[in-house]
Design a protein around this motif. Structure first.
Motif, PDB file in Angstrom:
ATOM      1  N   ASP A 179       0.828  -1.201   0.000  1.00 50.08           N
ATOM      2  CA  ASP A 179       0.000   0.000   0.000  1.00 50.08           C
ATOM      3  C   ASP A 179       0.864   1.254   0.000  1.00 50.08           C
ATOM      4  OD1 ASP A 179      -2.707  -1.151   0.304  1.00 50.08           O
ATOM      5  OD2 ASP A 179      -1.882  -1.916   2.169  1.00 50.08           O
ATOM      6  N   ILE A 180       0.399   2.238  -0.740  1.00 50.62           N
ATOM      7  CA  ILE A 180       0.968   3.574  -0.654  1.00 50.62           C
ATOM      8  C   ILE A 180       0.012   4.390   0.197  1.00 50.62           C
ATOM      9  CG2 ILE A 180       1.685   5.631  -1.912  1.00 50.62           C
ATOM     10  CD1 ILE A 180       3.363   3.133  -2.394  1.00 50.62           C
ATOM     11  N   ILE A 181       0.519   4.975   1.262  1.00 53.01           N
ATOM     12  CA  ILE A 181      -0.357   5.783   2.100  1.00 53.01           C
ATOM     13  C   ILE A 181       0.137   7.221   2.120  1.00 53.01           C
ATOM     14  CG2 ILE A 181      -0.816   3.770   3.541  1.00 53.01           C
ATOM     15  CD1 ILE A 181       0.625   5.261   5.802  1.00 53.01           C
ATOM     16  N   ALA A 182      -0.772   8.133   2.304  1.00 52.50           N
ATOM     17  CA  ALA A 182      -0.446   9.547   2.387  1.00 52.50           C
ATOM     18  C   ALA A 182      -1.430  10.217   3.322  1.00 52.50           C
ATOM     19  CB  ALA A 182      -0.497  10.201   1.009  1.00 52.50           C
ATOM     20  N   PHE A 183      -0.936  11.160   4.102  1.00 55.68           N
ATOM     21  CA  PHE A 183      -1.839  11.924   4.965  1.00 55.68           C
ATOM     22  C   PHE A 183      -1.294  13.322   5.189  1.00 55.68           C
ATOM     23  CE2 PHE A 183       0.932   9.618   7.972  1.00 55.68           C
ATOM     24  CZ  PHE A 183       1.381  10.640   8.796  1.00 55.68           C
ATOM     25  N   LYS A 184      -2.211  14.218   5.500  1.00 61.56           N
ATOM     26  CA  LYS A 184      -1.883  15.604   5.787  1.00 61.56           C
ATOM     27  C   LYS A 184      -2.055  15.837   7.275  1.00 61.56           C
ATOM     28  CE  LYS A 184      -3.244  18.557   2.789  1.00 61.56           C
ATOM     29  NZ  LYS A 184      -4.135  19.436   1.979  1.00 61.56           N
ATOM     30  N   SER A 185      -1.064  16.479   7.868  1.00 58.94           N
ATOM     31  CA  SER A 185      -1.072  16.701   9.307  1.00 58.94           C
ATOM     32  C   SER A 185      -0.466  18.072   9.594  1.00 58.94           C
ATOM     33  CB  SER A 185      -0.282  15.569   9.993  1.00 58.94           C
ATOM     34  OG  SER A 185      -0.221  15.756  11.387  1.00 58.94           O
ATOM     35  N   SER A 186      -0.210  18.335  10.857  1.00 58.59           N
ATOM     36  CA  SER A 186       0.483  19.567  11.245  1.00 58.59           C
ATOM     37  C   SER A 186       1.554  19.225  12.276  1.00 58.59           C
ATOM     38  CB  SER A 186      -0.487  20.608  11.817  1.00 58.59           C
ATOM     39  OG  SER A 186      -1.129  20.107  12.971  1.00 58.59           O
ATOM     40  N   ILE A 187       2.580  20.040  12.313  1.00 60.35           N
ATOM     41  CA  ILE A 187       3.683  19.822  13.250  1.00 60.35           C
ATOM     42  C   ILE A 187       3.324  20.474  14.588  1.00 60.35           C
ATOM     43  CG2 ILE A 187       6.131  20.220  13.707  1.00 60.35           C
ATOM     44  CD1 ILE A 187       6.537  20.320  10.658  1.00 60.35           C
ATOM     45  N   LEU A 188       3.189  19.657  15.608  1.00 61.48           N
ATOM     46  CA  LEU A 188       2.848  20.187  16.932  1.00 61.48           C
ATOM     47  C   LEU A 188       4.054  20.824  17.608  1.00 61.48           C
ATOM     48  CD1 LEU A 188       0.639  17.227  18.223  1.00 61.48           C
ATOM     49  CD2 LEU A 188      -0.135  19.400  17.249  1.00 61.48           C
ATOM     50  N   SER A 189       5.218  20.172  17.473  1.00 54.07           N
ATOM     51  CA  SER A 189       6.421  20.693  18.128  1.00 54.07           C
ATOM     52  C   SER A 189       7.650  19.969  17.608  1.00 54.07           C
ATOM     53  CB  SER A 189       6.330  20.524  19.649  1.00 54.07           C
ATOM     54  OG  SER A 189       6.289  19.142  19.992  1.00 54.07           O
ATOM     55  N   VAL A 190       8.814  20.538  17.921  1.00 52.60           N
ATOM     56  CA  VAL A 190      10.104  19.905  17.652  1.00 52.60           C
ATOM     57  C   VAL A 190      10.631  19.358  18.974  1.00 52.60           C
ATOM     58  CG1 VAL A 190      12.478  20.245  16.863  1.00 52.60           C
ATOM     59  CG2 VAL A 190      10.588  21.491  15.764  1.00 52.60           C
ATOM     60  N   VAL A 191      10.965  18.080  18.986  1.00 51.89           N
ATOM     61  CA  VAL A 191      11.481  17.418  20.190  1.00 51.89           C
ATOM     62  C   VAL A 191      12.982  17.230  20.020  1.00 51.89           C
ATOM     63  CG1 VAL A 191      11.311  15.385  21.671  1.00 51.89           C
ATOM     64  CG2 VAL A 191       9.279  16.219  20.458  1.00 51.89           C
ATOM     65  N   ASN A 192      13.767  17.626  21.015  1.00 54.42           N
ATOM     66  CA  ASN A 192      15.225  17.580  20.900  1.00 54.42           C
ATOM     67  C   ASN A 192      15.884  16.423  21.647  1.00 54.42           C
ATOM     68  OD1 ASN A 192      15.687  20.001  19.287  1.00 54.42           O
ATOM     69  ND2 ASN A 192      14.925  21.122  21.062  1.00 54.42           N
ATOM     70  N   GLN A 193      15.180  15.772  22.546  1.00 58.74           N
ATOM     71  CA  GLN A 193      15.765  14.684  23.332  1.00 58.74           C
ATOM     72  C   GLN A 193      14.862  13.468  23.297  1.00 58.74           C
ATOM     73  OE1 GLN A 193      18.718  14.627  24.698  1.00 58.74           O
ATOM     74  NE2 GLN A 193      19.226  16.785  24.277  1.00 58.74           N
ATOM     75  N   PRO A 194      15.409  12.247  23.216  1.00 58.61           N
ATOM     76  CA  PRO A 194      16.838  11.903  23.157  1.00 58.61           C
ATOM     77  C   PRO A 194      17.468  12.130  21.796  1.00 58.61           C
ATOM     78  CG  PRO A 194      15.519   9.914  23.020  1.00 58.61           C
ATOM     79  CD  PRO A 194      14.558  11.044  23.275  1.00 58.61           C
ATOM     80  N   VAL A 195      16.628  12.298  20.726  1.00 65.42           N
ATOM     81  CA  VAL A 195      17.108  12.681  19.399  1.00 65.42           C
ATOM     82  C   VAL A 195      16.139  13.717  18.852  1.00 65.42           C
ATOM     83  CG1 VAL A 195      18.200  10.447  18.896  1.00 65.42           C
ATOM     84  CG2 VAL A 195      15.803  10.812  18.290  1.00 65.42           C
ATOM     85  N   ARG A 196      16.536  14.403  17.810  1.00 67.05           N
ATOM     86  CA  ARG A 196      15.655  15.417  17.232  1.00 67.05           C
ATOM     87  C   ARG A 196      14.518  14.735  16.487  1.00 67.05           C
ATOM     88  NH1 ARG A 196      17.800  20.764  14.670  1.00 67.05           N
ATOM     89  NH2 ARG A 196      15.906  21.469  15.746  1.00 67.05           N
ATOM     90  N   MET A 197      13.310  15.149  16.780  1.00 68.77           N
ATOM     91  CA  MET A 197      12.111  14.563  16.188  1.00 68.77           C
ATOM     92  C   MET A 197      11.097  15.647  15.901  1.00 68.77           C
ATOM     93  SD  MET A 197      11.471  11.314  18.765  1.00 68.77           S
ATOM     94  CE  MET A 197      11.869  12.178  20.305  1.00 68.77           C
ATOM     95  N   LEU A 198      10.149  15.322  15.042  1.00 69.43           N
ATOM     96  CA  LEU A 198       8.978  16.155  14.842  1.00 69.43           C
ATOM     97  C   LEU A 198       7.781  15.432  15.437  1.00 69.43           C
ATOM     98  CD1 LEU A 198       9.349  17.428  11.155  1.00 69.43           C
ATOM     99  CD2 LEU A 198      10.061  18.566  13.262  1.00 69.43           C
ATOM    100  N   CYS A 199       7.009  16.155  16.208  1.00 67.93           N
ATOM    101  CA  CYS A 199       5.790  15.607  16.794  1.00 67.93           C
ATOM    102  C   CYS A 199       4.611  16.109  15.960  1.00 67.93           C
ATOM    103  CB  CYS A 199       5.651  16.058  18.247  1.00 67.93           C
ATOM    104  SG  CYS A 199       4.176  15.416  19.076  1.00 67.93           S
ATOM    105  N   LEU A 200       3.872  15.176  15.348  1.00 63.59           N
ATOM    106  CA  LEU A 200       2.787  15.530  14.440  1.00 63.59           C
ATOM    107  C   LEU A 200       1.432  15.233  15.059  1.00 63.59           C
ATOM    108  CD1 LEU A 200       4.121  13.885  11.135  1.00 63.59           C
ATOM    109  CD2 LEU A 200       4.817  16.053  12.193  1.00 63.59           C
TER     110      LEU A 200
END
Length: 221
Positions: A83-104
């Motif tokens: 399956d190919i999946i796609a979705f539209k979301s928004s970035i809630l925040s940038v998380v820096n620990q324990p690694v850099r992440m995007l919270c959607l």
């Protein structure tokens, strides 16, 4: 009270394995877009999705604009039907620990398509064709794991059916290569030349990666 996601959302998210490569497109408030790759870190079904910080470098000014930016996520899953999946979301925040992440945020809907419905992907990709020491620019109009269809200027290339031809494809610094094949259909029209190419069995990993890239890119929200 946290809103319970629909079964469509739950089923769609479960198709994404941890660590799976994601193709993301971030839409900033000033109208600019950024395309990059990421990977899934994890999620809580009714709360958030965590993905790796984008691999592509971008300025510090844009990093400060990530929060609340719209993001489109696309991926080819490991399901039986690919399956190919796609979705539209928004970035809630940038998380820096324990690694850099995007919270959607959890998306309102997920689009799913199956590879069996789209074996040959319609695209527009600039490529180079190489034949008998000639290197000619061309446009690839469709692609599959077994072959492709290209157009080029009238009489730009002297080639006959069953002759060898090499196709040089460059998507970005990390996705490029040369595929070998044979001409299976050559047509000379008034305003263009068209060429069908059947790939050899060489470079299966590159073909699968390119096919996945084009297929994911073809999914429209």
């Amino acid at each position: 009270m946290i809103k319970k996601p629909t079964s469509e959302i739950v089923d769609g998210l479960r198709l994404i394995d941890i660590g799976m490569v994601l193709f993301i497109e971030i839409h900033f408030a000033n109208g600019k877009k950024l395309q990059s790759r990421s990977s899934l870190i994890g999620y809580q079904i009714n709360r958030f999705i965590l993905i790796e910080f984008p691999t592509k470098d971008f300025s510090e000014a844009y990093q400060h604009m990530l929060a609340n930016a719209e993001i489109v996520v696309r991926a080819m899953t490991n399901s039986d039907f690919k399956d190919i999946i796609a979705f539209k979301s928004s970035i809630l925040s940038v998380v820096n620990q324990p690694v850099r992440m995007l919270c959607l945020s959890v998306p309102k809907s997920i689009t799913k398509k199956k590879i069996r419905e789209q074996q040959r992907v319609n695209i527009e990709q600039n490529v180079f064709l190489m034949h008998n020491d000639n290197k000619i620019s061309a446009k690839m109009l469709d692609f599959s794991a077994t072959g492709c269809f290209v157009t080029l200027a009238p009489k730009a290339l002297s080639i006959m059916q069953d002759q060898d031809v090499h196709v040089a494809i460059s998507i970005n610094d990390s996705l490029s290569g040369i595929l070998t094949g044979k001409a299976v259909k050559v047509q000379h029209l008034d305003d263009e030349m068209t060429l069908g190419i059947k790939f050899s069995d060489e470079h299966p990993e590159l073909k699968n990666t390119l096919f996945g890239h084009f297929l994911v890119s073809s999914v429209k929200k």
